[in-house]
Enzyme design. Structure first.
Site, short mmCIF file in Angstrom:
data_model
loop_
_atom_site.label_atom_id
_atom_site.label_comp_id
_atom_site.label_asym_id
_atom_site.label_seq_id
_atom_site.Cartn_x
_atom_site.Cartn_y
_atom_site.Cartn_z
N ASP A 1 0.82 -1.20 0.00
CA ASP A 1 0.00 0.00 0.00
C ASP A 1 0.86 1.26 0.00
OD1 ASP A 1 -2.35 1.43 0.02
OD2 ASP A 1 -2.64 1.31 2.18
N GLY A 2 0.38 2.28 -0.69
CA GLY A 2 1.04 3.58 -0.63
C GLY A 2 1.62 4.11 -1.92
N ASN A 3 1.43 3.40 -3.03
CA ASN A 3 1.98 3.88 -4.30
C ASN A 3 1.45 5.25 -4.69
OD1 ASN A 3 3.46 1.53 -4.62
ND2 ASN A 3 2.01 0.58 -6.02
N ARG B 1 -0.20 9.54 -10.12
CA ARG B 1 -0.29 8.30 -9.36
C ARG B 1 0.37 7.12 -10.07
NH1 ARG B 1 -3.84 7.50 -5.27
NH2 ARG B 1 -4.35 5.41 -6.02
N HIS C 1 2.96 3.67 -9.04
CA HIS C 1 2.81 2.25 -9.40
C HIS C 1 4.08 1.74 -10.10
CE1 HIS C 1 -1.24 2.31 -8.02
NE2 HIS C 1 -1.67 3.11 -8.96
N GLU D 1 -11.80 -5.14 -5.50
CA GLU D 1 -12.35 -3.80 -5.29
C GLU D 1 -11.62 -2.72 -6.09
OE1 GLU D 1 -13.83 -6.52 -2.83
OE2 GLU D 1 -11.73 -5.94 -2.49
N ARG E 1 -11.50 2.04 -9.05
CA ARG E 1 -10.60 3.17 -9.27
C ARG E 1 -10.86 3.81 -10.64
NH1 ARG E 1 -4.68 1.65 -6.70
NH2 ARG E 1 -5.45 1.18 -4.58
N LEU F 1 11.82 -20.29 -4.43
CA LEU F 1 10.73 -19.48 -3.90
C LEU F 1 9.51 -19.55 -4.82
CD1 LEU F 1 9.92 -17.10 -1.84
CD2 LEU F 1 10.53 -15.58 -3.72
N ARG G 1 1.78 -5.06 6.14
CA ARG G 1 1.09 -4.04 5.36
C ARG G 1 1.90 -2.76 5.43
NH1 ARG G 1 -5.04 -2.62 4.21
NH2 ARG G 1 -4.69 -0.73 3.01
N SER H 1 -7.99 -5.58 4.55
CA SER H 1 -8.52 -5.23 3.23
C SER H 1 -8.85 -6.45 2.36
CB SER H 1 -7.56 -4.29 2.48
OG SER H 1 -7.45 -3.07 3.15
N GLU I 1 1.14 -13.65 12.05
CA GLU I 1 1.59 -12.51 12.83
C GLU I 1 1.52 -11.28 11.92
OE1 GLU I 1 2.16 -12.71 16.00
OE2 GLU I 1 1.89 -14.90 15.97
#
Length: 225
Positions: free
Chosen positions: A12-14, A25, A29, A60, A64, A124, A172, A180, A191
């Protein structure tokens, strides 16, 4: 000592990062996509981490502005094509989660190609949550079992989910303290760590610090030590 075998991150926060720098914006991204690469590479070289699940586009996020959504689709398509070699070089298997049927045919094709070409990688596992929402995931799983002639068990439902692996550590970025609609089932005993750092500023050093704190947490899973 705890092992962070499965790390999930709400990136979150881009947008706010870009706005603070008087940029559009979409620039946030773009910067965020570069962080995905560095965090994934770091995790692929960490002996304890087996899975990294990143919240890339939620069910959701369609709400946008249209132009931002269109940009995100193009960015995802471009990112996957460019990162294929990085996945292969770092032995990373790509496994998307979510309902990708809502995406364009070309984007669906790119997703499947990258998934197929990295299927042999045994290091991974990186999952991007794409058109993903935990409530939608659980609903689809339940609907797939509705004709079952036996009582639905935890194992049966878990096996029908997009992500079948419990989360150890959920992070987060961006300062908000909520899940969210992300991996609600899988994070039952995860955790949770929240940081004010905006995603484009999130570094492998900060991730390493969080992992060190996680290792010292007493995890009881509802029982007593």
């Amino acid at each position: 000592m705890n092992q962070a075998k499965h790390i999930a991150i709400i990136m979150d926060g881009n947008g706010r990062w870009a706005e603070l720098q008087d940029k559009k914006r979409v620039k946030g991204h773009e910067a965020g996509a570069k962080v995905v690469k560095s965090i994934t590479t770091f995790c692929s070289n960490h002996k304890d981490i087996e899975r990294l699940t990143l919240y890339a586009f939620s069910t959701e996020n369609w709400k946008r502005p249209r132009l931002e959504v269109e940009f995100l689709m193009k960015l995802l398509n471009s990112y996957l094509k460019k990162e294929l070699d990085v996945y292969l070089q770092n032995n990373v298997r790509f496994e998307p989660i979510g309902d990708i049927r809502a995406f364009s045919k070309s984007l669906q094709k790119t997703i499947r190609i990258v998934q197929e070409k990295t299927a042999h990688c045994d290091g991974l596992v990186q999952s991007l949550a794409l058109n993903y929402g935990a409530q939608d995931e659980i609903l689809r799983a339940v609907n797939s079992l509705k004709n079952s002639h036996e009582d639905i068990t935890l194992e049966m439902l878990s096996n029908k989910l997009d992500c079948k692996h419990s989360v150890d550590l959920l992070i987060r970025t961006g300062g908000d303290k909520r899940l969210s609609n992300f991996l609600l089932w899988q994070s039952a005993y995860a955790e949770l760590f929240f940081t004010d750092t905006l995603w484009p500023d999130f570094t492998t050093k900060e991730l390493e610090k969080i992992i060190k704190k996680f290792k010292k947490v007493e995890r009881r899973f509802g029982g007593l030590k």
